[in-house]
Design a protein around this motif. Structure first.
Motif, PDB file in Angstrom:
ATOM      1  N   GLY A  45     -10.470  52.650 -56.799  1.00 15.18           N
ATOM      2  CA  GLY A  45     -10.077  53.629 -57.804  1.00 15.18           C
ATOM      3  C   GLY A  45     -10.458  53.249 -59.224  1.00 15.18           C
ATOM      4  O   GLY A  45     -10.214  54.010 -60.153  1.00 15.18           O
ATOM      5  N   GLN A  46     -11.079  52.102 -59.411  1.00 13.69           N
ATOM      6  CA  GLN A  46     -11.477  51.656 -60.751  1.00 13.69           C
ATOM      7  C   GLN A  46     -12.995  51.533 -60.808  1.00 13.69           C
ATOM      8  O   GLN A  46     -13.628  51.110 -59.844  1.00 13.69           O
ATOM      9  N   ASN A  47     -13.570  51.887 -61.955  1.00 16.18           N
ATOM     10  CA  ASN A  47     -15.026  51.820 -62.116  1.00 16.18           C
ATOM     11  C   ASN A  47     -15.516  50.422 -62.466  1.00 16.18           C
ATOM     12  O   ASN A  47     -16.646  50.072 -62.175  1.00 16.18           O
ATOM     13  N   GLN A  48     -14.687  49.658 -63.137  1.00 18.73           N
ATOM     14  CA  GLN A  48     -15.072  48.326 -63.593  1.00 18.73           C
ATOM     15  C   GLN A  48     -14.450  47.270 -62.694  1.00 18.73           C
ATOM     16  O   GLN A  48     -13.316  47.431 -62.235  1.00 18.73           O
ATOM     17  N   GLY A  93       5.475  47.199 -58.359  1.00 17.23           N
ATOM     18  CA  GLY A  93       5.732  47.786 -57.055  1.00 17.23           C
ATOM     19  C   GLY A  93       4.586  48.628 -56.521  1.00 17.23           C
ATOM     20  O   GLY A  93       4.573  48.984 -55.345  1.00 17.23           O
ATOM     21  N   ASP A  94       3.611  48.975 -57.377  1.00 16.62           N
ATOM     22  CA  ASP A  94       2.455  49.739 -56.908  1.00 16.62           C
ATOM     23  C   ASP A  94       1.579  48.869 -56.006  1.00 16.62           C
ATOM     24  O   ASP A  94       1.487  47.656 -56.187  1.00 16.62           O
ATOM     25  N   ARG A  95       0.946  49.522 -55.051  1.00 16.72           N
ATOM     26  CA  ARG A  95       0.024  48.805 -54.166  1.00 16.72           C
ATOM     27  C   ARG A  95      -1.400  49.010 -54.670  1.00 16.72           C
ATOM     28  O   ARG A  95      -1.751  50.102 -55.114  1.00 16.72           O
ATOM     29  N   VAL A  96      -2.184  47.953 -54.632  1.00 22.37           N
ATOM     30  CA  VAL A  96      -3.579  48.007 -55.044  1.00 22.37           C
ATOM     31  C   VAL A  96      -4.440  47.428 -53.918  1.00 22.37           C
ATOM     32  O   VAL A  96      -3.978  46.604 -53.142  1.00 22.37           O
ATOM     33  N   THR A  97      -5.676  47.904 -53.845  1.00 22.90           N
ATOM     34  CA  THR A  97      -6.612  47.362 -52.870  1.00 22.90           C
ATOM     35  C   THR A  97      -7.740  46.683 -53.631  1.00 22.90           C
ATOM     36  O   THR A  97      -8.403  47.305 -54.466  1.00 22.90           O
ATOM     37  N   LEU A  98      -7.925  45.398 -53.348  1.00 20.76           N
ATOM     38  CA  LEU A  98      -8.985  44.606 -53.967  1.00 20.76           C
ATOM     39  C   LEU A  98     -10.028  44.276 -52.913  1.00 20.76           C
ATOM     40  O   LEU A  98      -9.696  44.025 -51.758  1.00 20.76           O
TER      41      LEU A  98
END
Length: 113
Positions: A45-48, A93-98
């Motif tokens: 979800g991030q461009n950078q 508490g948010d989930r992120v995908t790396l």
């Protein structure tokens, strides 16, 4: 202590991680040992790309730096401060995908430091 591989102007270590940790723990006055690796990762979800610090070892470093939340207790939990959360539109508490080196990891942000 900083180590690396030939080609990045650093000498590779002669000892493995476990041996280095054992030697550091044996130093007089050593209260804890913590390993850190810094890597560039992509976040869904991030461009950078983002920079991720990976830590292993004694958790006492968190004793004085947690402002809100708690220290990570298990795999899939991360530390993220306001300087990272706010510009990326995230909250505790948010989930992120790396994605790093072809592996995707989904984690929850538990700490604001």
């Amino acid at each position: 202590m900083t180590t690396g591989e030939p080609g990045n102007d650093r000498t590779p270590p002669r000892l493995g991680d476990a041996q280095i940790e054992e030697r550091l723990r044996s130093l007089p006055g050593a209260e804890g040992v913590r390993a850190r690796a810094l890597s560039q990762a992509n976040m869904t979800g991030q461009n950078q790309p983002v920079f991720a610090d990976f830590y292993r070892g004694d958790d006492s470093v968190y004793d004085h730096s947690i402002v809100k939340g708690r220290a990570p207790k298990a795999a899939g939990e991360i530390v993220a401060g306001p300087a990272f959360l706010t510009p990326h539109g995230l909250m505790l508490g948010d989930r992120v995908t790396l994605e790093l080196n072809g592996r995707k990891i989904t984690a929850t942000s538990w700490v604001s430091s």
